[in-house]
Design an enzyme around this catalytic site. Structure first.
Site, PDB file in Angstrom:
ATOM      1  N   LYS A 211       0.856  -1.194   0.000  1.00 53.77           N
ATOM      2  CA  LYS A 211       0.000   0.000   0.000  1.00 53.77           C
ATOM      3  C   LYS A 211       0.881   1.229   0.000  1.00 53.77           C
ATOM      4  CE  LYS A 211      -3.860   2.185   0.212  1.00 53.77           C
ATOM      5  NZ  LYS A 211      -3.385   2.873  -1.026  1.00 53.77           N
TER       6      LYS A 211
ATOM      7  N   LYS B  37       5.358   1.731  -3.052  1.00 60.66           N
ATOM      8  CA  LYS B  37       5.292   3.083  -3.624  1.00 60.66           C
ATOM      9  C   LYS B  37       5.585   2.995  -5.108  1.00 60.66           C
ATOM     10  CE  LYS B  37       4.682   7.286  -2.026  1.00 60.66           C
ATOM     11  NZ  LYS B  37       4.071   7.750  -0.770  1.00 60.66           N
TER      12      LYS B  37
ATOM     13  N   ASP C 276      -0.039  10.731  -4.503  1.00 61.59           N
ATOM     14  CA  ASP C 276       1.075  11.377  -3.799  1.00 61.59           C
ATOM     15  C   ASP C 276       1.302  12.667  -4.601  1.00 61.59           C
ATOM     16  OD1 ASP C 276       3.275  10.543  -1.601  1.00 61.59           O
ATOM     17  OD2 ASP C 276       4.325  11.621  -3.157  1.00 61.59           O
TER      18      ASP C 276
ATOM     19  N   ASN D 272      -2.391  19.319  -1.800  1.00 62.53           N
ATOM     20  CA  ASN D 272      -3.436  18.676  -0.999  1.00 62.53           C
ATOM     21  C   ASN D 272      -3.098  18.652   0.495  1.00 62.53           C
ATOM     22  OD1 ASN D 272      -3.965  15.734   0.276  1.00 62.53           O
ATOM     23  ND2 ASN D 272      -5.813  16.514  -0.711  1.00 62.53           N
TER      24      ASN D 272
HETATM   25  N1  GLU Z   1       1.074   9.107  -0.545  1.00 63.21           N
HETATM   26  C1  GLU Z   1       0.548   9.045   0.771  1.00 63.21           C
HETATM   27  C2  GLU Z   1       1.652   8.721   1.751  1.00 63.21           C
HETATM   28  O1  GLU Z   1       2.760   9.140   1.576  1.00 63.21           O
HETATM   29  C3  GLU Z   1      -0.690   8.164   0.886  1.00 63.21           C
HETATM   30  C4  GLU Z   1      -0.549   6.773   0.366  1.00 63.21           C
HETATM   31  C5  GLU Z   1      -1.872   5.996   0.338  1.00 63.21           C
HETATM   32  O2  GLU Z   1      -2.919   6.521   0.655  1.00 63.21           O
HETATM   33  O3  GLU Z   1      -1.771   4.812  -0.017  1.00 63.21           O
HETATM   34  O4  GLU Z   1       1.470   8.079   2.759  1.00 63.21           O
END
Ligand code: GLU
Length: 448
Positions: free
Chosen positions: A93, A129, A169, A244
Site C-alpha cells: 500500500k 510506492k 502522492d 493537498n
Molecule cells: N502518498 C501518501 C503517503 O505518503 C498516501 C498513500 C496511500 O494513501 O496509499 O502516505
C-alpha cells in the site's frame, strides 16, 4: 558519522554498495538503522533471522516504459516504477508520485518509509510506492489522461485489492486516480473498487480521504502539544507547500484556533499577516491549477517572495508539507531561534538529518512524517474497508476514526520512545514501534 552498532554499520555500508547513487534511500535507511539498535538487544531473534537485511531489500521492483502522445501528436517516453517493498502486514500500500525528480532512489525511500508508517496505523497494510518522472505541470487534461492510461496499461497486471493498492502522492490526485481506475476497469473487465484509493466519491471513494493527510498531521501535532499542556489556540503557524496536504493542514489548524501566516510552492512563498485565506488558495490551486504567487492579485496586503525561504518567517508551529529535504540544518536552527516549539511533518522526510538533530537537541516537539502524516494512508485503509463491505460512511464517523488513529499513533510513538530510553523522541518511537510490528510478522512467516 559511523553508527554505534558495528553490525548495523556493516548493513548500512552494504546498502550504500548495493544501491549506488540512491541518496534519498540511503538517508531513509540510515535513519531507521540508527534507531533500531536497542530493539535487537531485546529481540535477538530479529538479528538471527536477519530481519533488517531482509526488510531493507524490496520484495519486488517493477520498472517500465510509459510512452504517450501530447496534444500535438508528439511522442514522449517516461519511466514508470512500482516498488513492492514489504507485504508482512497486508497488501502493498502506498501512493504514486508523478514528478520530474522521480527515479528509483526516490521511490525506494518513499516505499521504505511507507512500511513503518503503515505499520503504525495499526491497519492491515504492507508498504509500497510507485510513480513516474512524468511532469504534470502545464499538461492538458487529455495529456494527463493519455499518460495515466499508458501507465496503467503496464501496471494493471501487478496490482489488485489483495496484492497491491496504489493511491495518490505528489502530482497524483483525484483526477489522475479517476483515469487510472477507468483504464484498470477496462483492461481487467472487473469492478474492483479496492484496487486504488483516493477515488472520487461517485465511484467508491471515501469521505475525508481528501482531507486526511493534512487533518491527520494537525491532529498529531495537537497530541504533541497536549503532552506539553498546550494547544493550537492562538498559535502562529507556517505550512509549506500549497498542494493537498498543505491545504487541509491549514484548514484544520484554523478550525483548532491557530493562524497560518505563510504557505508556498516550488517558486516562492506568500506571507499574509491576517492569516491565509484558504478559500482563495483552494480556488487557485485545486480548481484553477495556478501558482501561489497569484494570491497577491486578490489579497493586496499580502506579500509574495519569489524564490524566498519560507522558514525565515517566525512561527510557533511549523508544518512542512511540500517535499523531501525542504528543511536543512540552518532552516531548523532559524525556526528554533525564532521561537518554534513544534514541527509536524505533512510531507515525507522533509527535514534533513542535520535539521532533525537541531530539533531534537532543542527539545522541541518534533513529529516525523512516518508518524505525523500517516493519516492519509490510514484513511486509504478505511476506504478499502468500505469498498470490501460495499458500504460508505459519513464524514463525521470517518473523521472520528481518523482522529482516533492519530491519537493512537501518537501514544504508541510516545510510549515506545520512553520504553527504549528516549523520552520525547518521536523519531526513535516511530521507527522502533513500526519496525517491531513488521519484524514480528516476518518472523512468524518464516524465511520468505
Ligand atoms: N502518498 C501518501 C503517503 O505518503 C498516501 C498513500 C496511500 O494513501 O496509499 O502516505
Amino acid at each position: 558519522m559511523v553508527m554505534k552498532d558495528e553490525k548495523l554499520e556493516t548493513i548500512y555500508q552494504d546498502v550504500l554498495r548495493r544501491n549506488p547513487g540512491e541518496v534519498e534511500f540511503h538517508q531513509a535507511a540510515r535513519e531507521v538503522l540508527e534507531s533500531v539498535g536497542p530493539v535487537l538487544a531485546k529481540y535477538p531473534e530479529f538479528r538471527e533471522r536477519k530481519i533488517i537485511e531482509r526488510i531493507i531489500e524490496p520484495e519486488r521492483q517493477i520498472i517500465f516504459r510509459v510512452p504517450w502522445q501530447d496534444d500535438k501528436g508528439e511522442v514522449h517516453v517516461n519511466r514508470g516504477f512500482r516498488v513492492q517493498y514489504n507485504s508482512a502486514l497486508g497488501p502493498y500500500k502506498g501512493g504514486l508520485r508523478f514528478h520530474p525528480s522521480v527515479y528509483l532512489g526516490i521511490i525506494k525511500f518513499l516505499g521504505f518509509e511507507q512500511i513503518f508508517k503503515n505499520a503504525l496505523t495499526g491497519l492491515p497494510i504492507g508498504g509500497g510506492k510507485g510513480g513516474s518522472d512524468f511532469d504534470p505541470k502545464g499538461k492538458s487534461d487529455d495529456e494527463i489522461m493519455r499518460f495515466c492510461q499508458s501507465f496503467m496499461t503496464e501496471l494493471w497486471r501487478y496490482i489488485g485489492e489483495h496484492t497491491d493498492v496504489p493511491a495518490g502522492d505528489i502530482g497524483v490526485g483525484g483526477r489522475e486516480i479517476g483515469y487510472l481506475y477507468g483504464q484498470f476497469k477496462r483492461l481487467t473487465s472487473r469492478y474492483e473498487a479496492g484496487v486504488l484509493t483516493g477515488k472520487g466519491l461517485d465511484y467508491g471513494g471515501s469521505l475525508v480521504r481528501t482531507e486526511a493527510t493534512g487533518y491527520g498531521a494537525t491532529f498529531f501535532v495537537e497530541e504533541m502539544l497536549k503532552v506539553r499542556k498546550d494547544s493550537f489556540d492562538g498559535k502562529r503557524c507556517v505550512v509549506s507547500g500549497s498542494g493537498n496536504v498543505a491545504i487541509y493542514t491549514v484548514e484544520k489548524i484554523h478550525q483548532l484556533g491557530g493562524k497560518v501566516v505563510a504557505c508556498s510552492d516550488s517558486n516562492g512563498y506568500i506571507f499574509d499577516e491576517k492569516g491565509i485565506d484558504l478559500e482563495l488558495v483552494k480556488q487557485l490551486k485545486e480548481r484553477e491549477r495556478r501558482r501561489i504567487k497569484d494570491y497577491v492579485e486578490y489579497r493586496k496586503h499580502a506579500r509574495y517572495v519569489d524564490g524566498g525561504n519560507i522558514w525565515e518567517i517566525p512561527c510557533q508551529v511549523a508544518m512542512p508539507s511540500a517535499t523531501q529535504n525542504e528543511i536543512n540544518g540552518k532552516d531548523a536552527a532559524l525556526l528554533v531561534k525564532n521561537g518554534c516549539i513544534a514541527v509536524g511533518e505533512g510531507a515525507n522526510m522533509p527535514t534533513t538529518p542535520e535539521g532533525i538533530q537541531v530539533f531534537l537537541q532543542a527539545g522541541i516537539a518534533y513529529g516525523p512524517g512516518k508518524a505525523a502524516n500517516a493519516g492519509g494512508v490510514a484513511t486509504s485503509a478505511l476506504e478499502m474497508q468500505q469498498n470490501a463491505s460495499r458500504d460508505s460512511w459519513t464524514f463525521e464517523y470517518t473523521e472520528k476514526r481518523l482522529a482516533n488513529i492519530m491519537k493512537n499513533i501518537h501514544q504508541t510513538c510516545f510510549e515506545t520512545a520512553e520504553e527504549f530510553g528516549a523520552k520525547g523522541n518521536y523519531v526513535v518511537g516511530a521507527n522502533i514501534a513500526g519496525f517491531i510490528k513488521v519484524a514480528k510478522a516476518m518472523v512468524a512467516h518464516g524465511l520468505i
